[in-house]
Design a protein around this motif. Structure first.
Motif, PDB file in Angstrom:
ATOM      1  N   GLY A 117      12.175  39.508  63.562  1.00  0.00           N
ATOM      2  CA  GLY A 117      13.391  39.842  64.294  1.00  0.00           C
ATOM      3  C   GLY A 117      13.472  39.312  65.712  1.00  0.00           C
ATOM      4  O   GLY A 117      14.495  38.779  66.139  1.00  0.00           O
ATOM      5  N   GLU A 118      12.380  39.441  66.473  1.00  0.00           N
ATOM      6  CA  GLU A 118      12.410  39.025  67.879  1.00  0.00           C
ATOM      7  C   GLU A 118      12.457  37.512  68.062  1.00  0.00           C
ATOM      8  O   GLU A 118      12.724  37.013  69.149  1.00  0.00           O
ATOM      9  CB  GLU A 118      11.189  39.582  68.612  1.00  0.00           C
ATOM     10  CG  GLU A 118       9.859  39.050  68.116  1.00  0.00           C
ATOM     11  CD  GLU A 118       8.675  39.648  68.856  1.00  0.00           C
ATOM     12  OE1 GLU A 118       8.486  39.286  70.029  1.00  0.00           O
ATOM     13  OE2 GLU A 118       7.964  40.483  68.259  1.00  0.00           O
ATOM     14  N   TYR A 119      12.206  36.769  66.996  1.00  0.00           N
ATOM     15  CA  TYR A 119      12.209  35.306  67.080  1.00  0.00           C
ATOM     16  C   TYR A 119      13.519  34.693  66.581  1.00  0.00           C
ATOM     17  O   TYR A 119      13.718  33.485  66.700  1.00  0.00           O
ATOM     18  CB  TYR A 119      11.053  34.727  66.253  1.00  0.00           C
ATOM     19  CG  TYR A 119       9.699  35.183  66.716  1.00  0.00           C
ATOM     20  CD1 TYR A 119       9.029  34.523  67.748  1.00  0.00           C
ATOM     21  CD2 TYR A 119       9.084  36.290  66.140  1.00  0.00           C
ATOM     22  CE1 TYR A 119       7.786  34.955  68.185  1.00  0.00           C
ATOM     23  CE2 TYR A 119       7.839  36.730  66.568  1.00  0.00           C
ATOM     24  CZ  TYR A 119       7.199  36.063  67.592  1.00  0.00           C
ATOM     25  OH  TYR A 119       5.971  36.485  68.019  1.00  0.00           O
ATOM     26  N   LEU A 120      14.400  35.521  66.026  1.00  0.00           N
ATOM     27  CA  LEU A 120      15.590  35.007  65.360  1.00  0.00           C
ATOM     28  C   LEU A 120      16.843  35.089  66.227  1.00  0.00           C
ATOM     29  O   LEU A 120      17.102  36.088  66.892  1.00  0.00           O
ATOM     30  CB  LEU A 120      15.833  35.783  64.058  1.00  0.00           C
ATOM     31  CG  LEU A 120      14.812  35.511  62.947  1.00  0.00           C
ATOM     32  CD1 LEU A 120      14.936  36.572  61.859  1.00  0.00           C
ATOM     33  CD2 LEU A 120      15.008  34.122  62.366  1.00  0.00           C
ATOM     34  N   ALA A 139      19.790  45.001  54.931  1.00  0.00           N
ATOM     35  CA  ALA A 139      18.476  44.365  55.057  1.00  0.00           C
ATOM     36  C   ALA A 139      18.460  43.235  56.078  1.00  0.00           C
ATOM     37  O   ALA A 139      17.390  42.868  56.577  1.00  0.00           O
ATOM     38  CB  ALA A 139      18.019  43.832  53.695  1.00  0.00           C
ATOM     39  N   VAL A 140      19.638  42.697  56.410  1.00  0.00           N
ATOM     40  CA  VAL A 140      19.663  41.505  57.280  1.00  0.00           C
ATOM     41  C   VAL A 140      20.505  41.687  58.538  1.00  0.00           C
ATOM     42  O   VAL A 140      20.741  40.734  59.280  1.00  0.00           O
ATOM     43  CB  VAL A 140      20.154  40.261  56.491  1.00  0.00           C
ATOM     44  CG1 VAL A 140      19.205  39.947  55.350  1.00  0.00           C
ATOM     45  CG2 VAL A 140      21.578  40.456  55.970  1.00  0.00           C
ATOM     46  N   THR A 141      20.971  42.911  58.790  1.00  0.00           N
ATOM     47  CA  THR A 141      21.742  43.191  60.005  1.00  0.00           C
ATOM     48  C   THR A 141      21.195  44.469  60.642  1.00  0.00           C
ATOM     49  O   THR A 141      20.434  45.215  60.031  1.00  0.00           O
ATOM     50  CB  THR A 141      23.240  43.379  59.707  1.00  0.00           C
ATOM     51  OG1 THR A 141      23.415  44.550  58.896  1.00  0.00           O
ATOM     52  CG2 THR A 141      23.829  42.179  58.971  1.00  0.00           C
ATOM     53  N   ASP A 142      21.608  44.723  61.882  1.00  0.00           N
ATOM     54  CA  ASP A 142      21.235  45.992  62.513  1.00  0.00           C
ATOM     55  C   ASP A 142      22.473  46.695  63.050  1.00  0.00           C
ATOM     56  O   ASP A 142      23.604  46.207  62.915  1.00  0.00           O
ATOM     57  CB  ASP A 142      20.179  45.784  63.605  1.00  0.00           C
ATOM     58  CG  ASP A 142      20.647  44.904  64.761  1.00  0.00           C
ATOM     59  OD1 ASP A 142      21.881  44.787  64.958  1.00  0.00           O
ATOM     60  OD2 ASP A 142      19.797  44.343  65.463  1.00  0.00           O
ATOM     61  N   GLU A 143      22.259  47.864  63.672  1.00  0.00           N
ATOM     62  CA  GLU A 143      23.390  48.682  64.129  1.00  0.00           C
ATOM     63  C   GLU A 143      24.212  48.009  65.218  1.00  0.00           C
ATOM     64  O   GLU A 143      25.381  48.344  65.435  1.00  0.00           O
ATOM     65  CB  GLU A 143      22.891  50.046  64.615  1.00  0.00           C
ATOM     66  CG  GLU A 143      21.911  50.011  65.781  1.00  0.00           C
ATOM     67  CD  GLU A 143      20.483  49.683  65.387  1.00  0.00           C
ATOM     68  OE1 GLU A 143      19.640  49.573  66.297  1.00  0.00           O
ATOM     69  OE2 GLU A 143      20.219  49.530  64.179  1.00  0.00           O
ATOM     70  N   SER A 144      23.625  47.052  65.924  1.00  0.00           N
ATOM     71  CA  SER A 144      24.373  46.340  66.968  1.00  0.00           C
ATOM     72  C   SER A 144      25.267  45.246  66.389  1.00  0.00           C
ATOM     73  O   SER A 144      26.084  44.668  67.100  1.00  0.00           O
ATOM     74  CB  SER A 144      23.396  45.711  67.971  1.00  0.00           C
ATOM     75  OG  SER A 144      22.715  44.600  67.394  1.00  0.00           O
ATOM     76  N   GLY A 145      25.084  44.950  65.100  1.00  0.00           N
ATOM     77  CA  GLY A 145      25.879  43.915  64.460  1.00  0.00           C
ATOM     78  C   GLY A 145      25.163  42.583  64.341  1.00  0.00           C
ATOM     79  O   GLY A 145      25.703  41.635  63.766  1.00  0.00           O
ATOM     80  N   VAL A 147      23.204  39.595  63.035  1.00  0.00           N
ATOM     81  CA  VAL A 147      22.904  39.044  61.717  1.00  0.00           C
ATOM     82  C   VAL A 147      21.661  38.175  61.874  1.00  0.00           C
ATOM     83  O   VAL A 147      21.681  37.159  62.560  1.00  0.00           O
ATOM     84  CB  VAL A 147      24.083  38.215  61.164  1.00  0.00           C
ATOM     85  CG1 VAL A 147      23.698  37.557  59.850  1.00  0.00           C
ATOM     86  CG2 VAL A 147      25.306  39.108  60.972  1.00  0.00           C
ATOM     87  N   TYR A 148      20.584  38.584  61.235  1.00  0.00           N
ATOM     88  CA  TYR A 148      19.296  37.935  61.447  1.00  0.00           C
ATOM     89  C   TYR A 148      19.158  36.628  60.657  1.00  0.00           C
ATOM     90  O   TYR A 148      18.558  35.667  61.149  1.00  0.00           O
ATOM     91  CB  TYR A 148      18.164  38.885  61.055  1.00  0.00           C
ATOM     92  CG  TYR A 148      17.982  40.032  62.017  1.00  0.00           C
ATOM     93  CD1 TYR A 148      17.010  39.992  63.007  1.00  0.00           C
ATOM     94  CD2 TYR A 148      18.794  41.164  61.948  1.00  0.00           C
ATOM     95  CE1 TYR A 148      16.837  41.042  63.902  1.00  0.00           C
ATOM     96  CE2 TYR A 148      18.630  42.225  62.836  1.00  0.00           C
ATOM     97  CZ  TYR A 148      17.655  42.157  63.806  1.00  0.00           C
ATOM     98  OH  TYR A 148      17.502  43.198  64.689  1.00  0.00           O
ATOM     99  N   GLY A 325      16.707  31.578  58.630  1.00  0.00           N
ATOM    100  CA  GLY A 325      16.937  32.089  59.968  1.00  0.00           C
ATOM    101  C   GLY A 325      16.770  30.970  60.973  1.00  0.00           C
ATOM    102  O   GLY A 325      16.140  29.938  60.674  1.00  0.00           O
ATOM    103  N   VAL A 326      17.308  31.147  62.162  1.00  0.00           N
ATOM    104  CA  VAL A 326      17.240  30.141  63.220  1.00  0.00           C
ATOM    105  C   VAL A 326      16.413  30.678  64.385  1.00  0.00           C
ATOM    106  O   VAL A 326      16.655  31.791  64.867  1.00  0.00           O
ATOM    107  CB  VAL A 326      18.656  29.764  63.716  1.00  0.00           C
ATOM    108  CG1 VAL A 326      18.577  28.827  64.922  1.00  0.00           C
ATOM    109  CG2 VAL A 326      19.459  29.121  62.590  1.00  0.00           C
TER     110      VAL A 326
END
Length: 434
Positions: A117-120, A139-145, A147-148, A325-326
């Motif tokens: 997560g911290e690298y994406l 699985a690929v997003t969080d509460e802030s929106g 998109v990983y 991921g980027v």
């Protein structure tokens, strides 16, 4: 005198030209980009995009790389340095994370948020992000929106079986572990040992990890009386874990496992599937497509993960599967996003998901699920539970499962030592995560 005067005139002329050039370069409306040493403009230079796939070799890996080459052909200014290290992927990525030198684009193999997560980079601004399928979105997003990653498919994984083998010996699709063992004995007896009940490519190690990852859920999590809370809070009694490695050892001792389990690889399992020499495979649906390359007529079926405890029901293992991921610090971030967007085209998502024989990760994409079309429909209401190691074990335990599985089958450790090793590594890695 004439030579001195001529020299002076030359100097004045050179200074005048130099000043004129400087004046021109300070005018933003008339500036021109300087040429490099080869005479090319910077815009003509090729960008090299480092891309690392976590997808193993085989039909699925070939599809992933083929799309990368198509992107490269359509974007001649971007060179794709594509690699797929297979079993070494996780260790390579650990080194890269430690040095903060990540590939421009990389697969997250189920760990987009927790491990990577911290690298994406956040991809929520990409056009395809609004099409994320509801089932895979958590699985690929969080509460802030944020998109990983781009999820090209959504894992709804379980064991598979060779339909012809079960039909030949009159065996119903097992729903419980006891039924699996009964079916295995029937296959062994009726085939006179010519057909193996379970085929595992143990030389690759990850298939053994997959076996444990699948069966840990019915052993410890999915039943009404379960150990989910204890795994999460660190109070699990690891002597209870003995039953999981014992299940694998029972397959070996009873002759239900391929004899060459420690030297066979994934591709050997696919060949055994294609040739009807084995019945059950703890790989997931993708092995069916691999087998069809050898035998186009082979038919595969979906075997939901059988229950173990009384009163429990079969399940699927779920979460993210094939992703891009980027790296957030990529020097080529726009090119990297362009690469990912190329895979997000509906036709490319369909190709990847079809190769994995899994539903698409984006809405509105039709996927050819081949032999499993009816099975996915039949089992559409089954529970999908996150992969055991992703949810209940600290980062780094996957390798422990794989390595101990090899040692167990080789006779190097006992069932009890397997569990002790798991306990020690669980506690060490859990403490390191705090």
């Amino acid at each position: 005198m004439k030579r001195t005067r001529g020299l002076q005139l030359g100097i004045v002329l050179a200074l005048s030209l130099s000043l004129a050039a400087c004046g021109s370069s300070n005018n933003s409306n008339n500036s021109a980009a300087p040429a490099d040493s080869t005479g090319d403009k910077p815009s003509d230079k090729k960008i090299t995009l480092t891309v690392m796939s976590s997808t193993p070799a085989g039909e699925q890996g070939a599809v992933i790389e083929a799309i990368a080459r198509e992107f490269e052909a359509e974007n001649p200014s971007i060179k794709v340095d594509f690699s797929a290290p297979g079993a070494d992927y996780e260790n390579i990525m650990k080194v890269k994370m430690a040095s903060n030198e990540m590939p421009d684009v990389f697969g997250t193999h189920g760990w987009a948020k927790v491990r990577y997560g911290e690298y994406l980079a956040d991809l929520q601004g990409e056009e395809w992000a609004s099409q994320l399928h509801d089932a895979i979105k958590p699985a690929v997003t969080d509460e802030s929106g944020k998109v990983y990653v781009l999820p090209m498919d959504q894992d709804k994984s379980s064991l598979v079986y060779n339909k012809a083998v079960l039909e030949q010996y009159g065996i119903a699709v097992p729903q419980t572990w006891d039924e699996v063992m009964k079916a295995a004995e029937e296959i062994k007896t009726k085939s006179e040992g010519k057909v193996t009940a379970f085929h595992v490519g143990g030389a690759d190690s990850w298939p053994l990890g997959q076996f444990f990852d699948y069966f840990a859920t019915p052993a410890f999590i999915s039943a009404e009386q379960n150990y989910a809370a204890q795994f999460l809070d660190g109070t699990f009694d690891w002597t209870q874990f003995d039953k999981l490695p014992q299940m694998l050892l029972d397959l070996q001792k009873n002759g239900y496992l391929n004899k060459d389990v420690l030297t066979a690889k994934y591709m050997d399992s696919a060949k055994a599937f294609a040739e009807g020499k084995a019945a059950f495979f703890a790989y997931g649906p993708y092995i069916i497509e691999e087998a069809k390359k050898t035998n186009p007529d082979v038919k595969g079926g979906l075997l939901p993960i059988p229950s173990i405890e009384p009163g429990d029901t079969p399940t699927f293992a779920g979460g993210e599967k094939t992703t891009w991921g980027v790296w957030k610090d990529s020097p080529n971030i726009e090119a990297a996003k362009k690469f990912v967007s190329f895979y997000a085209k509906p036709e490319n998502v369909a190709r990847v998901a079809g190769a994995m024989v899994l539903p698409a990760g984006l809405k509105g994409v039709d996927v050819n699920l081949g032999d499993l079309t009816e099975d996915f429909k039949t089992y559409e209401n089954l529970r999908v539970i996150p992969f055991f190691d992703r949810e209940y074990l600290p980062n780094g335990m996957w390798d422990v499962l794989c390595k101990n599985g090899q040692d167990l089958l080789a006779g190097g450790i006992t069932v009890q030592e397997f569990s002790t090793n798991m306990k020690n590594e669980y506690e060490r890695l859990r403490a390191a995560d705090k």
